[in-house]
Design a protein around this motif. Structure first.
Motif, PDB file in Angstrom:
ATOM      1  N   GLN A 189       0.738  -1.055  -0.069  1.00  0.00           N
ATOM      2  CA  GLN A 189      -0.195   0.145  -0.052  1.00  0.00           C
ATOM      3  C   GLN A 189       0.928   1.233  -0.075  1.00  0.00           C
ATOM      4  N   SER A 190       1.600   1.346   1.160  1.00  0.00           N
ATOM      5  CA  SER A 190       2.632   2.420   0.965  1.00  0.00           C
ATOM      6  C   SER A 190       3.985   2.043   1.669  1.00  0.00           C
ATOM      7  N   ILE A 191       4.818   2.979   1.809  1.00  0.00           N
ATOM      8  CA  ILE A 191       6.140   2.723   2.432  1.00  0.00           C
ATOM      9  C   ILE A 191       6.400   2.259   3.521  1.00  0.00           C
ATOM     10  N   SER A 192       5.159   2.678   4.577  1.00  0.00           N
ATOM     11  CA  SER A 192       5.188   2.169   5.887  1.00  0.00           C
ATOM     12  C   SER A 192       4.292   1.278   6.214  1.00  0.00           C
ATOM     13  N   SER A 193       3.478   0.561   5.246  1.00  0.00           N
ATOM     14  CA  SER A 193       2.220   0.047   5.528  1.00  0.00           C
ATOM     15  C   SER A 193       2.438  -1.559   5.441  1.00  0.00           C
ATOM     16  N   TYR A 194       3.609  -2.071   5.861  1.00  0.00           N
ATOM     17  CA  TYR A 194       3.599  -3.572   5.947  1.00  0.00           C
ATOM     18  C   TYR A 194       4.930  -4.025   6.921  1.00  0.00           C
ATOM     19  N   VAL A 195       4.372  -5.330   7.038  1.00  0.00           N
ATOM     20  CA  VAL A 195       5.255  -6.146   7.829  1.00  0.00           C
ATOM     21  C   VAL A 195       6.086  -7.026   6.991  1.00  0.00           C
ATOM     22  N   LEU A 196       7.509  -6.889   7.358  1.00  0.00           N
ATOM     23  CA  LEU A 196       8.487  -8.013   6.694  1.00  0.00           C
ATOM     24  C   LEU A 196       8.760  -8.962   7.565  1.00  0.00           C
ATOM     25  N   VAL A 197       8.278 -10.444   7.090  1.00  0.00           N
ATOM     26  CA  VAL A 197       8.874 -11.575   8.088  1.00  0.00           C
ATOM     27  C   VAL A 197       9.925 -12.331   7.264  1.00  0.00           C
ATOM     28  N   LEU A 198      10.945 -12.639   7.881  1.00  0.00           N
ATOM     29  CA  LEU A 198      11.947 -13.332   7.282  1.00  0.00           C
ATOM     30  C   LEU A 198      11.657 -14.917   8.039  1.00  0.00           C
ATOM     31  N   SER A 199      11.378 -15.781   7.375  1.00  0.00           N
ATOM     32  CA  SER A 199      10.917 -17.031   8.129  1.00  0.00           C
ATOM     33  C   SER A 199      11.825 -18.370   7.841  1.00  0.00           C
ATOM     34  N   GLN A 200      12.022 -18.978   8.418  1.00  0.00           N
ATOM     35  CA  GLN A 200      12.954 -20.201   8.287  1.00  0.00           C
ATOM     36  C   GLN A 200      12.049 -21.290   8.507  1.00  0.00           C
TER      37      GLN A 200
ATOM     38  N   ALA B 202       9.976 -13.073   3.341  1.00  0.00           N
ATOM     39  CA  ALA B 202      11.205 -13.393   2.606  1.00  0.00           C
ATOM     40  C   ALA B 202      11.775 -15.012   3.228  1.00  0.00           C
ATOM     41  N   SER B 203      12.074 -15.526   2.487  1.00  0.00           N
ATOM     42  CA  SER B 203      12.645 -17.079   2.937  1.00  0.00           C
ATOM     43  C   SER B 203      14.145 -16.931   2.983  1.00  0.00           C
ATOM     44  N   SER B 204      14.789 -15.981   2.552  1.00  0.00           N
ATOM     45  CA  SER B 204      16.027 -15.907   2.611  1.00  0.00           C
ATOM     46  C   SER B 204      16.589 -14.531   3.101  1.00  0.00           C
TER      47      SER B 204
ATOM     48  N   ILE C 220      10.231  -8.864  11.488  1.00  0.00           N
ATOM     49  CA  ILE C 220      10.150  -9.871  12.406  1.00  0.00           C
ATOM     50  C   ILE C 220      11.143 -11.168  11.637  1.00  0.00           C
ATOM     51  N   LEU C 221      11.989 -11.629  12.609  1.00  0.00           N
ATOM     52  CA  LEU C 221      12.958 -12.740  12.368  1.00  0.00           C
ATOM     53  C   LEU C 221      12.487 -13.880  12.861  1.00  0.00           C
ATOM     54  N   SER C 222      12.288 -14.912  12.276  1.00  0.00           N
ATOM     55  CA  SER C 222      11.648 -16.151  12.812  1.00  0.00           C
ATOM     56  C   SER C 222      12.527 -17.108  12.416  1.00  0.00           C
ATOM     57  N   GLY C 223      12.751 -17.928  13.277  1.00  0.00           N
ATOM     58  CA  GLY C 223      13.609 -19.271  13.124  1.00  0.00           C
ATOM     59  C   GLY C 223      14.945 -19.242  13.975  1.00  0.00           C
ATOM     60  N   ASP C 224      15.781 -20.236  13.772  1.00  0.00           N
ATOM     61  CA  ASP C 224      16.892 -20.347  14.707  1.00  0.00           C
ATOM     62  C   ASP C 224      17.895 -19.027  14.622  1.00  0.00           C
ATOM     63  N   ARG C 225      18.012 -18.013  15.484  1.00  0.00           N
ATOM     64  CA  ARG C 225      19.132 -16.996  15.351  1.00  0.00           C
ATOM     65  C   ARG C 225      20.231 -17.545  14.750  1.00  0.00           C
ATOM     66  N   HIS C 226      20.907 -18.540  15.361  1.00  0.00           N
ATOM     67  CA  HIS C 226      22.166 -19.163  15.100  1.00  0.00           C
ATOM     68  C   HIS C 226      22.319 -19.262  13.531  1.00  0.00           C
ATOM     69  N   ARG C 227      21.185 -19.613  12.443  1.00  0.00           N
ATOM     70  CA  ARG C 227      21.397 -19.572  11.158  1.00  0.00           C
ATOM     71  C   ARG C 227      21.575 -18.384  10.462  1.00  0.00           C
ATOM     72  N   TRP C 228      21.129 -17.024  11.389  1.00  0.00           N
ATOM     73  CA  TRP C 228      21.222 -15.788  10.532  1.00  0.00           C
ATOM     74  C   TRP C 228      22.530 -15.373  10.699  1.00  0.00           C
ATOM     75  N   SER C 229      22.788 -14.636   9.477  1.00  0.00           N
ATOM     76  CA  SER C 229      24.333 -14.297   9.457  1.00  0.00           C
ATOM     77  C   SER C 229      24.478 -13.323  10.533  1.00  0.00           C
ATOM     78  N   ARG C 230      25.602 -12.946  10.893  1.00  0.00           N
ATOM     79  CA  ARG C 230      25.878 -11.769  11.989  1.00  0.00           C
ATOM     80  C   ARG C 230      25.573 -10.438  11.795  1.00  0.00           C
ATOM     81  N   GLY C 231      25.716 -10.173  10.405  1.00  0.00           N
ATOM     82  CA  GLY C 231      25.512  -8.818   9.839  1.00  0.00           C
ATOM     83  C   GLY C 231      24.163  -8.586   9.464  1.00  0.00           C
TER      84      GLY C 231
END
Length: 131
Positions: A2-13, A35-37, A54-65
């Motif tokens: 809808q607009s630049i501030s109108s959505y939630v981004l979910v990174l799901s593993q 996003a799946s990656s 929202i970052l979902s899944g095992d935090r140890h699998r996310w890159s540090r950066g």
């Protein structure tokens, strides 16, 4: 979107977390981009900064950066970044080791808690726009 501030981004593993999260966000009438990656999440946030990540899944699998990168890309937009963690094995980090999360969303996810988080993230974003 809808607009630049109108959505939630979910990174799901994990699909179980994603199904519950999407269902709750749908009830709150939130536009959601999944996003799946890490690369997909960064590309989406770069195109259109979300008000909540929202970052979902095992935090140890996310890159540090990853969190640092998302934070630097969205700093001027006041994006809220949280990690979804399990109540039986919370991923609490000492403050000095926190890579930039604004907080943690603990499973099982409560609709009231998620609603409060969404509203807080929207207000945080709108304060930036007004100032």
């Amino acid at each position: 979107m809808q607009s630049i501030s109108s959505y939630v981004l979910v990174l799901s593993q994990q699909s179980d977390d994603l199904d519950v999260l999407k269902s709750l966000l749908d009830r709150l009438c939130c536009a959601v981009s999944v996003a799946s990656s890490e690369a997909q999440a960064v590309a989406q946030a770069n195109r259109e900064p979300p008000y909540l990540v929202i970052l979902s899944g095992d935090r140890h699998r996310w890159s540090r950066g990853l969190v640092h990168h998302l934070r630097s890309m969205t700093r001027t937009c006041n994006t809220t970044i949280v990690a979804l963690t399990d109540c039986h094995a919370p991923s609490w980090l000492p403050q000095e080791e926190n890579p930039g999360f604004d907080g943690f969303l603990v499973k099982p996810i409560s609709g009231d808690i998620l609603s409060s988080l969404v509203q807080s993230a929207k207000v945080r974003r709108s304060c930036l726009v007004k100032s």
